[in-house]
Design a protein around this motif. Sequence first.
Motif, PDB file in Angstrom:
ATOM      1  N   LEU A 102      62.120 -55.076  81.251  1.00  0.00           N
ATOM      2  CA  LEU A 102      62.818 -53.563  79.720  1.00  0.00           C
ATOM      3  C   LEU A 102      64.414 -53.416  79.932  1.00  0.00           C
ATOM      4  O   LEU A 102      64.143 -52.925  80.803  1.00  0.00           O
ATOM      5  CB  LEU A 102      61.699 -53.478  79.597  1.00  0.00           C
ATOM      6  CG  LEU A 102      61.838 -52.511  77.781  1.00  0.00           C
ATOM      7  CD1 LEU A 102      61.554 -53.431  76.746  1.00  0.00           C
ATOM      8  CD2 LEU A 102      60.834 -51.974  77.483  1.00  0.00           C
ATOM      9  N   VAL A 103      65.534 -53.743  79.355  1.00  0.00           N
ATOM     10  CA  VAL A 103      66.037 -53.160  79.338  1.00  0.00           C
ATOM     11  C   VAL A 103      66.897 -52.303  77.450  1.00  0.00           C
ATOM     12  O   VAL A 103      66.648 -53.403  76.945  1.00  0.00           O
ATOM     13  CB  VAL A 103      67.138 -54.340  79.633  1.00  0.00           C
ATOM     14  CG1 VAL A 103      68.847 -53.229  79.944  1.00  0.00           C
ATOM     15  CG2 VAL A 103      67.672 -54.924  80.806  1.00  0.00           C
ATOM     16  N   GLU A 104      66.664 -51.103  77.703  1.00  0.00           N
ATOM     17  CA  GLU A 104      67.047 -50.966  76.721  1.00  0.00           C
ATOM     18  C   GLU A 104      67.531 -49.726  76.958  1.00  0.00           C
ATOM     19  O   GLU A 104      67.912 -49.372  77.748  1.00  0.00           O
ATOM     20  CB  GLU A 104      65.906 -50.775  75.761  1.00  0.00           C
ATOM     21  CG  GLU A 104      64.717 -48.843  76.823  1.00  0.00           C
ATOM     22  CD  GLU A 104      64.078 -48.976  75.783  1.00  0.00           C
ATOM     23  OE1 GLU A 104      63.942 -49.209  75.288  1.00  0.00           O
ATOM     24  OE2 GLU A 104      62.830 -48.195  77.254  1.00  0.00           O
ATOM     25  N   LEU A 105      68.844 -48.890  75.416  1.00  0.00           N
ATOM     26  CA  LEU A 105      69.486 -48.238  75.593  1.00  0.00           C
ATOM     27  C   LEU A 105      68.153 -46.979  75.468  1.00  0.00           C
ATOM     28  O   LEU A 105      67.561 -46.789  74.910  1.00  0.00           O
ATOM     29  CB  LEU A 105      70.000 -47.443  74.525  1.00  0.00           C
ATOM     30  CG  LEU A 105      71.141 -46.636  74.430  1.00  0.00           C
ATOM     31  CD1 LEU A 105      72.137 -46.879  75.616  1.00  0.00           C
ATOM     32  CD2 LEU A 105      72.193 -47.080  73.124  1.00  0.00           C
ATOM     33  N   ALA A 106      68.504 -46.058  76.150  1.00  0.00           N
ATOM     34  CA  ALA A 106      67.535 -44.377  76.497  1.00  0.00           C
ATOM     35  C   ALA A 106      67.340 -44.078  74.286  1.00  0.00           C
ATOM     36  O   ALA A 106      68.552 -43.339  73.903  1.00  0.00           O
ATOM     37  CB  ALA A 106      68.327 -43.612  76.950  1.00  0.00           C
ATOM     38  N   ASN A 107      65.754 -43.752  73.853  1.00  0.00           N
ATOM     39  CA  ASN A 107      65.529 -43.600  72.842  1.00  0.00           C
ATOM     40  C   ASN A 107      64.686 -42.395  73.256  1.00  0.00           C
ATOM     41  O   ASN A 107      64.000 -42.547  73.516  1.00  0.00           O
ATOM     42  CB  ASN A 107      64.722 -45.040  72.462  1.00  0.00           C
ATOM     43  CG  ASN A 107      64.594 -44.532  71.152  1.00  0.00           C
ATOM     44  OD1 ASN A 107      65.251 -43.474  69.817  1.00  0.00           O
ATOM     45  ND2 ASN A 107      64.119 -45.411  70.440  1.00  0.00           N
ATOM     46  N   SER A 108      65.206 -41.142  72.387  1.00  0.00           N
ATOM     47  CA  SER A 108      64.429 -39.826  72.067  1.00  0.00           C
ATOM     48  C   SER A 108      63.526 -40.096  71.114  1.00  0.00           C
ATOM     49  O   SER A 108      62.841 -39.041  70.576  1.00  0.00           O
ATOM     50  CB  SER A 108      65.422 -39.214  72.555  1.00  0.00           C
ATOM     51  OG  SER A 108      66.186 -38.864  71.300  1.00  0.00           O
ATOM     52  N   GLY A 109      63.505 -41.328  70.408  1.00  0.00           N
ATOM     53  CA  GLY A 109      62.651 -41.448  69.180  1.00  0.00           C
ATOM     54  C   GLY A 109      61.409 -41.909  69.134  1.00  0.00           C
ATOM     55  O   GLY A 109      60.401 -41.620  70.010  1.00  0.00           O
ATOM     56  N   ASP A 120      72.660 -43.195  77.860  1.00  0.00           N
ATOM     57  CA  ASP A 120      71.988 -44.116  79.314  1.00  0.00           C
ATOM     58  C   ASP A 120      71.573 -45.395  79.167  1.00  0.00           C
ATOM     59  O   ASP A 120      69.728 -45.720  77.563  1.00  0.00           O
ATOM     60  CB  ASP A 120      70.975 -42.824  79.639  1.00  0.00           C
ATOM     61  CG  ASP A 120      71.352 -41.729  80.193  1.00  0.00           C
ATOM     62  OD1 ASP A 120      72.465 -41.267  80.369  1.00  0.00           O
ATOM     63  OD2 ASP A 120      70.622 -40.942  80.312  1.00  0.00           O
ATOM     64  N   VAL A 121      71.485 -46.506  80.045  1.00  0.00           N
ATOM     65  CA  VAL A 121      70.800 -47.606  79.989  1.00  0.00           C
ATOM     66  C   VAL A 121      69.437 -47.737  81.013  1.00  0.00           C
ATOM     67  O   VAL A 121      69.874 -47.186  82.191  1.00  0.00           O
ATOM     68  CB  VAL A 121      71.852 -48.893  80.473  1.00  0.00           C
ATOM     69  CG1 VAL A 121      71.373 -50.618  80.328  1.00  0.00           C
ATOM     70  CG2 VAL A 121      72.726 -48.682  79.174  1.00  0.00           C
ATOM     71  N   GLU A 122      68.568 -48.230  80.514  1.00  0.00           N
ATOM     72  CA  GLU A 122      67.525 -47.864  81.508  1.00  0.00           C
ATOM     73  C   GLU A 122      67.043 -49.476  82.051  1.00  0.00           C
ATOM     74  O   GLU A 122      65.976 -50.092  80.741  1.00  0.00           O
ATOM     75  CB  GLU A 122      65.640 -47.049  80.913  1.00  0.00           C
ATOM     76  CG  GLU A 122      66.630 -45.661  80.224  1.00  0.00           C
ATOM     77  CD  GLU A 122      65.756 -44.939  79.532  1.00  0.00           C
ATOM     78  OE1 GLU A 122      65.601 -43.957  79.363  1.00  0.00           O
ATOM     79  OE2 GLU A 122      64.721 -45.619  78.936  1.00  0.00           O
ATOM     80  N   LEU A 123      66.553 -49.876  82.974  1.00  0.00           N
ATOM     81  CA  LEU A 123      66.280 -51.049  83.863  1.00  0.00           C
ATOM     82  C   LEU A 123      64.592 -50.152  83.928  1.00  0.00           C
ATOM     83  O   LEU A 123      64.565 -50.299  85.038  1.00  0.00           O
ATOM     84  CB  LEU A 123      66.738 -51.080  84.577  1.00  0.00           C
ATOM     85  CG  LEU A 123      68.659 -51.656  84.062  1.00  0.00           C
ATOM     86  CD1 LEU A 123      69.620 -51.793  85.288  1.00  0.00           C
ATOM     87  CD2 LEU A 123      69.001 -52.197  82.632  1.00  0.00           C
ATOM     88  N   ARG A 124      63.904 -51.142  83.075  1.00  0.00           N
ATOM     89  CA  ARG A 124      62.152 -51.239  83.434  1.00  0.00           C
ATOM     90  C   ARG A 124      61.983 -52.418  84.216  1.00  0.00           C
ATOM     91  O   ARG A 124      61.772 -53.474  83.346  1.00  0.00           O
ATOM     92  CB  ARG A 124      61.339 -50.668  82.468  1.00  0.00           C
ATOM     93  CG  ARG A 124      62.042 -49.505  81.264  1.00  0.00           C
ATOM     94  CD  ARG A 124      61.326 -48.992  80.315  1.00  0.00           C
ATOM     95  NE  ARG A 124      61.520 -47.562  79.846  1.00  0.00           N
ATOM     96  CZ  ARG A 124      60.850 -46.812  79.326  1.00  0.00           C
ATOM     97  NH1 ARG A 124      58.921 -46.720  79.211  1.00  0.00           N
ATOM     98  NH2 ARG A 124      61.380 -46.317  78.458  1.00  0.00           N
TER      99      ARG A 124
END
Length: 234
Positions: A102-109, A120-124
Amino acid sequence: MTFREILFAMLRRWYIPVVVLACAALATAVLASDGGTYSTKTVVTFVRPATTGLSPSNGNTDPSVIAFAGAVVQEINDGRPPSRYSTSDAPYYGAGVRQGVLVELANSGSQWVSTFSRSDVELRIVGRSAEWVESQQEDLVDRVLAIADAKQAVLAIPSEDRIRAIVDPLTMRIEYVSPSRRGQAAAVAAMLTVALIVSAWGSVTLDRRLSRHRAAPHTRVEFSSRRILEGTPS
């Protein structure tokens, strides 16, 4: 229906609880043998030119830098939005994924409202083996860096003026996740509870149907006898 009646129904239809408990035991054994999984959440941070990740004004919260990081994520995902969860810190394996990326932009929502406040691009990554997770990690990091460089090269931006991508070294670690003994005990208790509920429901339902089926012929015979007696002259 009282607890005693339910218990007697389960004893009369003993084969239903036996089958249900056997299926529950088999499912529990399969899940227990599944073992743990390997997971990592690697972060690639985009910052302004000539800054570092520790710089106080590195542009990590700059809307333009965040938008650029979002464009990189969008290209990696082929234009498809990534999956959303209730909270941004929810682990990827917590959704039941045993092997995936899962590749996503850091989402604080949340899953309802997205809030992108950091670049921050998060690579899960979740996988069955540490080797697979590591290879996926290397490939994704290389893709993020290559796409970020290519997007700026197309615009003929000098290398010293380009937005920089920094991999957080502390997020490169790969962890092995497995259920604790308390968690395993709770899972077994939950499976046993469900099995007892299902077996009780099945036993009571079958017992009632068989009881009605046995009572039906006697009712018809009684009704027929009454009609014959009523039609017989005194």
